[in-house]
Structures are given as structure tokens and as C-alpha cells.
Design a protein around this motif. Sequence first.
Motif, PDB file in Angstrom:
ATOM      1  N   LEU B  43       0.848  -1.286   0.062  1.00 53.65           N
ATOM      2  CA  LEU B  43      -0.073   0.036  -0.137  1.00 53.65           C
ATOM      3  C   LEU B  43       0.875   1.417   0.015  1.00 53.65           C
ATOM      4  O   LEU B  43       0.533   2.202  -0.710  1.00 53.65           O
ATOM      5  CB  LEU B  43      -0.781  -0.011   1.123  1.00 53.65           C
ATOM      6  CG  LEU B  43      -2.086  -0.672   1.382  1.00 53.65           C
ATOM      7  CD1 LEU B  43      -2.989  -0.719   2.538  1.00 53.65           C
ATOM      8  CD2 LEU B  43      -3.039  -0.826   0.022  1.00 53.65           C
ATOM      9  N   THR B  44       1.887   1.174   0.541  1.00 58.88           N
ATOM     10  CA  THR B  44       3.117   2.325   0.946  1.00 58.88           C
ATOM     11  C   THR B  44       3.557   2.793  -0.520  1.00 58.88           C
ATOM     12  O   THR B  44       3.681   3.841  -0.830  1.00 58.88           O
ATOM     13  CB  THR B  44       3.905   2.125   1.680  1.00 58.88           C
ATOM     14  OG1 THR B  44       3.477   1.690   3.069  1.00 58.88           O
ATOM     15  CG2 THR B  44       4.921   3.375   2.034  1.00 58.88           C
ATOM     16  N   PHE B  45       3.964   1.642  -1.287  1.00 62.41           N
ATOM     17  CA  PHE B  45       4.283   1.795  -2.693  1.00 62.41           C
ATOM     18  C   PHE B  45       3.357   2.377  -3.500  1.00 62.41           C
ATOM     19  O   PHE B  45       3.641   3.145  -4.252  1.00 62.41           O
ATOM     20  CB  PHE B  45       4.811   0.504  -3.279  1.00 62.41           C
ATOM     21  CG  PHE B  45       6.156  -0.037  -2.714  1.00 62.41           C
ATOM     22  CD1 PHE B  45       7.060   0.779  -2.355  1.00 62.41           C
ATOM     23  CD2 PHE B  45       6.296  -1.771  -2.394  1.00 62.41           C
ATOM     24  CE1 PHE B  45       8.285   0.328  -1.594  1.00 62.41           C
ATOM     25  CE2 PHE B  45       7.448  -1.801  -1.744  1.00 62.41           C
ATOM     26  CZ  PHE B  45       8.506  -0.886  -1.298  1.00 62.41           C
ATOM     27  N   VAL B  57      -6.276   6.263  -5.096  1.00 67.11           N
ATOM     28  CA  VAL B  57      -7.180   5.136  -4.657  1.00 67.11           C
ATOM     29  C   VAL B  57      -6.756   4.517  -3.425  1.00 67.11           C
ATOM     30  O   VAL B  57      -7.604   4.158  -2.688  1.00 67.11           O
ATOM     31  CB  VAL B  57      -7.355   3.982  -5.988  1.00 67.11           C
ATOM     32  CG1 VAL B  57      -7.776   2.781  -5.162  1.00 67.11           C
ATOM     33  CG2 VAL B  57      -7.888   4.504  -7.240  1.00 67.11           C
ATOM     34  N   VAL B  58      -5.603   4.321  -3.216  1.00 65.92           N
ATOM     35  CA  VAL B  58      -4.845   3.739  -2.082  1.00 65.92           C
ATOM     36  C   VAL B  58      -5.392   4.654  -0.729  1.00 65.92           C
ATOM     37  O   VAL B  58      -5.485   4.200   0.182  1.00 65.92           O
ATOM     38  CB  VAL B  58      -3.477   3.653  -2.134  1.00 65.92           C
ATOM     39  CG1 VAL B  58      -3.042   2.983  -0.926  1.00 65.92           C
ATOM     40  CG2 VAL B  58      -3.270   2.594  -3.379  1.00 65.92           C
ATOM     41  N   THR B  62      -7.509   3.767   2.501  1.00 71.58           N
ATOM     42  CA  THR B  62      -7.042   3.964   3.752  1.00 71.58           C
ATOM     43  C   THR B  62      -8.119   4.480   4.815  1.00 71.58           C
ATOM     44  O   THR B  62      -8.437   4.340   5.771  1.00 71.58           O
ATOM     45  CB  THR B  62      -5.797   4.827   3.710  1.00 71.58           C
ATOM     46  OG1 THR B  62      -4.918   4.248   2.679  1.00 71.58           O
ATOM     47  CG2 THR B  62      -5.218   4.801   5.138  1.00 71.58           C
ATOM     48  N   THR B  63      -8.545   5.836   4.025  1.00 67.50           N
ATOM     49  CA  THR B  63      -9.428   6.596   4.785  1.00 67.50           C
ATOM     50  C   THR B  63     -10.749   5.868   5.188  1.00 67.50           C
ATOM     51  O   THR B  63     -11.285   5.995   6.446  1.00 67.50           O
ATOM     52  CB  THR B  63      -9.870   7.882   4.319  1.00 67.50           C
ATOM     53  OG1 THR B  63      -8.593   8.367   3.351  1.00 67.50           O
ATOM     54  CG2 THR B  63     -10.474   8.963   5.072  1.00 67.50           C
ATOM     55  N   VAL B 112      -3.420  -1.119   6.856  1.00 69.81           N
ATOM     56  CA  VAL B 112      -3.697   0.348   6.679  1.00 69.81           C
ATOM     57  C   VAL B 112      -2.795   1.373   7.762  1.00 69.81           C
ATOM     58  O   VAL B 112      -2.407   2.140   7.300  1.00 69.81           O
ATOM     59  CB  VAL B 112      -5.135   0.643   6.950  1.00 69.81           C
ATOM     60  CG1 VAL B 112      -5.671   2.032   6.997  1.00 69.81           C
ATOM     61  CG2 VAL B 112      -6.018   0.094   5.769  1.00 69.81           C
ATOM     62  N   THR B 113      -2.809   0.752   9.099  1.00 73.44           N
ATOM     63  CA  THR B 113      -2.144   1.575  10.071  1.00 73.44           C
ATOM     64  C   THR B 113      -0.694   1.628   9.563  1.00 73.44           C
ATOM     65  O   THR B 113       0.020   2.574   9.622  1.00 73.44           O
ATOM     66  CB  THR B 113      -1.979   0.889  11.529  1.00 73.44           C
ATOM     67  OG1 THR B 113      -3.370   0.232  11.376  1.00 73.44           O
ATOM     68  CG2 THR B 113      -1.624   1.831  12.500  1.00 73.44           C
ATOM     69  N   CYS B 114      -0.072   0.407   9.132  1.00 71.57           N
ATOM     70  CA  CYS B 114       1.272   0.175   8.752  1.00 71.57           C
ATOM     71  C   CYS B 114       1.785   1.029   7.548  1.00 71.57           C
ATOM     72  O   CYS B 114       2.844   2.046   7.442  1.00 71.57           O
ATOM     73  CB  CYS B 114       1.733  -1.166   8.315  1.00 71.57           C
ATOM     74  SG  CYS B 114       2.188  -2.139   9.740  1.00 71.57           S
ATOM     75  N   SER B 115       0.922   1.231   6.286  1.00 69.71           N
ATOM     76  CA  SER B 115       1.105   1.976   5.175  1.00 69.71           C
ATOM     77  C   SER B 115       1.226   3.438   5.572  1.00 69.71           C
ATOM     78  O   SER B 115       2.161   4.126   5.248  1.00 69.71           O
ATOM     79  CB  SER B 115      -0.232   1.743   4.300  1.00 69.71           C
ATOM     80  OG  SER B 115      -1.264   2.235   4.670  1.00 69.71           O
ATOM     81  N   GLU B 116       0.448   4.012   6.572  1.00 69.04           N
ATOM     82  CA  GLU B 116       0.362   5.303   6.863  1.00 69.04           C
ATOM     83  C   GLU B 116       1.748   5.601   7.440  1.00 69.04           C
ATOM     84  O   GLU B 116       2.531   6.524   7.432  1.00 69.04           O
ATOM     85  CB  GLU B 116      -0.577   5.674   8.030  1.00 69.04           C
ATOM     86  CG  GLU B 116      -2.039   5.980   7.141  1.00 69.04           C
ATOM     87  CD  GLU B 116      -1.908   7.169   6.430  1.00 69.04           C
ATOM     88  OE1 GLU B 116      -1.473   8.329   7.130  1.00 69.04           O
ATOM     89  OE2 GLU B 116      -1.810   6.984   5.149  1.00 69.04           O
TER      90      GLU B 116
END
Lengths: 124, 246
Positions: B43-45, B57-58, B62-63, B112-116
Motif C-alpha cells: 500500500l505504501t508503494f 485510490v490507495v 485507507t481513509t 492500513v496502519t502500517c502503510s501510513e
Amino acid sequence: MSLNMEFIVETIPKVLQAIPITLLLTLFPVLAGLVIGFFLAMLRIRRIPVLSQIIALYLSFFRSVPLLLLLFLSYYGLPKLLNFVFLRRNKGIQHQQHFKPCRGAAHADAVCERLSVRDYSQRF
Amino acid sequence: MVRETFDFSNVITILPKLVKALPMTLYISVATMAAGMLVGLLLTFGKISRNRIVGRVVSGLTTVLRGIPTVVLLYIVHFGLPGAVKAVSGVDISGWQKQTFVIIALAIELSVTCSEMFRSAYNSLDKGQLEAAHALGMTRIQRFFRVILPQGLYVILPNLTSATLAMIQGTSLAYTLGVMDVMGRARVLDTNAFNMKTLESYFVVALIYWAVSIAVGGVFHLLELRLQRGQKTLSTSVETKGGAAL
């Protein structure tokens, strides 16, 4: 299994009716948590010998126990604890339950309060 | 009739029974951790990619996912995913174990938490280093493992610790689907004892979660010290140089 659109449309207003409770359950813990958390943070900053260790233990416990479990502990445990503390001493052994589990919401409040306490006391 | 007292001997008899259920909790936690971090990285990428649409979109996803309570997500995954997968690919996954659905739901939340977290860590990096890595002829994969990861890991570690602890606490929701983790086992024990051991059971569960949290926190602390060593030598070498100059 498939999505039933009619049912969804029917359900939305009924679910929306419960929003005030959700907001209420959010409001009280936030307020109480802010106040109590503020005092805990003050006490920790002052580094009062015994008290700050107790607070550290308190924080460690409530930070590591799931919300759900606190809910159960408070719902089933709090009445028993209150009975034990307040009633047994005064009137000898009395095995009737005086503090009955009252509305679940009040207990959820108490729990969330402790939860937000632990969160806010870290933030300050 | 609810029993009034808190009997400590019950705690001692209940403890070993609930510790037996600990592997299930740990299994869910570890699997969620692995899956969540991996998906979070992907997701981060997506978030930092130059492709605007992918980023949008990502971020939108996330939101939305951040606003959904864990229990709700758990129910959506458990009751909705088999139907959705069957409609899309025709594969029947309704026979999967319940803990698998718990892992999927918790992993979605953790990712989701990790990607933020990962995104902010990436943004905190000195971009000149990325250019330097490019100038040295590193491939993107080399750049990730040699430049981004070692520094990023140190930055995210405090947040990762609290996210992990929150996720482990979230595993207690697995009982709502009937998974026999520590919480589920405690409820069964209590029911089998005609609700006579309610308080003791939950007290033991609290103790177990407390112990697990302290252990996990300790592991992360060690990891932090280990990573700090690399950072410290850098700063101390600079200090000694400065001291020598004085």
C-alpha cells in the motif's frame, strides 16, 4: 449469499437512531479521560515516589488489556467489587447482591473512561 | 445467583487451562503481523508512486478502512468475503477456518496502519540519499534494502510497537466468531462452570494479555536498542572527532 439492497435501505434509518448512544459513549470517556489523564500525567511529571510507580503499573495494565476484556471485567466485576468493599464491612456477611449490573452503557462508559485515561495520560 | 467472592484458588486452576489457548492467540497475532506488514508495504508503494490515480485510490481506501471498527470489519470479512470471492472467481472459501477470517480482517486493519506509518517514515528520509543510491547504480530493490529499510525501521519502531500491541489486543475479538483463543476459552470455561467463575476467568485473561504485552514490548525494546547501536556509533564518532578538534 448476496447483498439485499432493499434491506440495506430499510435498515439505515433504524441504525442511525442509535447514533446518539454512540456519541454519548464517545463524549463521556473523552471528557473524563482528559481530566483524569491530565492529573495522572501531572503526578507522573512530579515523580512522587510511591504514587508514580502505582500509576505506571496502572498504565501498563490498562494499556495491555483488550477493550473487550475491560468491558467484561467491569460489567461482571465492578458490582462484585463494590459489594465487597462497601457492604461486607458494614453489615457483616451479606450475600445478596446490592450493586447489580446496571445499564450496560454506564459500564461501557466506565471502561472507555479508563481506556481514554491511559491514552491521554501518555499524550500530555 | 452470581457468586460474590473472588476465589484465588480458582485463578490457579484456570490459569493453565487458558495458557493452553495462548498458541491460538499467538498464531493469529504472528500471521496478522506478517500479512499486515507485507500488504502495508505494498500500500505504501501505491501511496508514494508517481501514478496519481493509484495514490488517490490507495489513500481513499485507507481513509475508509481506518473509520471502520474492528468488529465490523471482522463481521464483513467473515460473512461477506466468501460470497464476494465466489461471485468473482467461483472459488468457495466458506469452508476456511474461522481464524483465517480473523487474520484477514486484522491484517487489513494493520496494513492500513502500517502503510501510513511507512509512508511518513519514507518521507522523513533524506531524499538526497535516494539520489545517491541511484547515482551509485543500485537497483530499486538494493536501494530499498540497503538505504530505506535500515533507517526507516528505526523511525517506525515506536509506532510499530504500539500498532502491534493494539493488534494483539484486537485478537480478543476472535471469540465473537467462536475461535478458541484465550478469550473464547475463558468464556467457555465460565459457561461450563455455570457462570460461577466469571470474574476469575476474565482476571486470568487480563493477566495473560498483560504478560504477552510486556513480553512483546520487551522484544521491540531490544530491537530498538540493537538498531540504536548503528545510529549511536555514527553520532559518537562525530562527537569524538569534535572533541579531538577542541
